[in-house]
Design a protein around this motif. Structure first.
Motif, short mmCIF file in Angstrom:
data_model
loop_
_atom_site.label_atom_id
_atom_site.label_comp_id
_atom_site.label_asym_id
_atom_site.label_seq_id
_atom_site.Cartn_x
_atom_site.Cartn_y
_atom_site.Cartn_z
N ALA A 67 5.92 1.18 8.03
CA ALA A 67 6.94 1.13 7.44
C ALA A 67 8.20 0.93 8.21
O ALA A 67 9.22 0.09 7.91
N ALA A 68 8.05 1.18 9.43
CA ALA A 68 9.07 0.86 10.58
C ALA A 68 8.72 -0.22 11.43
O ALA A 68 9.20 -0.58 12.69
N ASN A 69 7.95 -1.23 10.88
CA ASN A 69 7.37 -2.46 11.40
C ASN A 69 7.34 -3.62 10.64
O ASN A 69 6.40 -4.16 10.35
N ILE A 70 8.32 -3.77 9.64
CA ILE A 70 8.34 -4.90 8.83
C ILE A 70 9.21 -6.01 9.48
O ILE A 70 10.35 -5.67 9.71
N LYS A 71 8.83 -7.31 9.50
CA LYS A 71 9.50 -8.37 9.81
C LYS A 71 9.54 -9.40 8.92
O LYS A 71 8.42 -9.97 8.58
N ASN A 72 10.71 -9.88 8.52
CA ASN A 72 11.23 -10.88 7.88
C ASN A 72 10.19 -11.05 6.51
O ASN A 72 9.97 -12.10 6.29
N LEU A 73 10.24 -10.09 5.95
CA LEU A 73 9.48 -9.82 4.32
C LEU A 73 10.20 -10.41 3.44
O LEU A 73 11.65 -10.14 3.29
N GLU A 74 9.70 -11.31 2.89
CA GLU A 74 10.50 -12.00 1.63
C GLU A 74 9.87 -11.40 0.29
O GLU A 74 8.65 -11.43 0.16
N ILE A 75 10.57 -10.87 -0.63
CA ILE A 75 10.12 -10.24 -1.84
C ILE A 75 10.91 -11.03 -2.76
O ILE A 75 11.96 -11.21 -2.72
N GLY A 76 9.93 -11.39 -3.81
CA GLY A 76 10.56 -12.58 -4.78
C GLY A 76 11.87 -12.14 -5.70
O GLY A 76 12.48 -12.90 -6.19
#
Length: 136
Positions: free
Chosen positions: A83-92
């Protein structure tokens, strides 16, 4: 805005990071179609235009991403690490250009937004996606 009267709401400026489910500009959007399919299957009684429903869906999509990153290691320690390692996640369901990022010292997943102005009976987005972090 409707209870206040649309005529009293003109040119109010606000910001958002989520797509507006009532805005027709998203009717053919893949992210919005996925949201609608999810509601039809899992929450048909849900109010599609309730922003809390869209928010909950978006948070759940982020959690799905974290759990996938965990693989078979579903310990609390690993879930928190992922959870502390999310990089450039695109959610619709997020506005185009808004990405989820977290780090060991930054647990706020969304720090971007887009300005919007109320015109007529709806919000119109304007400008580029900007950082909401202190110091921009």
């Amino acid at each position: 805005m409707k209870p206040a009267g649309f005529e009293n709401s003109q040119n109010i400026i606000s910001s958002n990071y989520l797509k507006d489910t009532s805005d027709p500009q998203w009717k053919d959007d893949a992210g919005m179609k996925a949201f609608d399919e999810f509601l039809a299957k899992y929450f048909p009684e849900g109010n599609r235009v309730d922003s809390s429903v869209m928010y909950g869906y978006t948070v759940a999509q982020g959690m799905v991403h974290v759990l996938k990153q965990c693989g078979d290691n579903l310990t609390r320690e690993n879930v928190m690490k992922q959870a502390a390692n999310i990089k450039n996640l695109e959610i619709g369901s997020l506005l185009p250009g808004v990405k989820v990022n977290t780090g060991p010292e930054d647990f706020a997943p969304i720090s971007q937004l887009q300005l919007m102005k109320f015109k007529g009976e709806k919000w119109d987005l304007f400008g580029e996606v900007i950082s909401g972090d202190v110091g921009g």
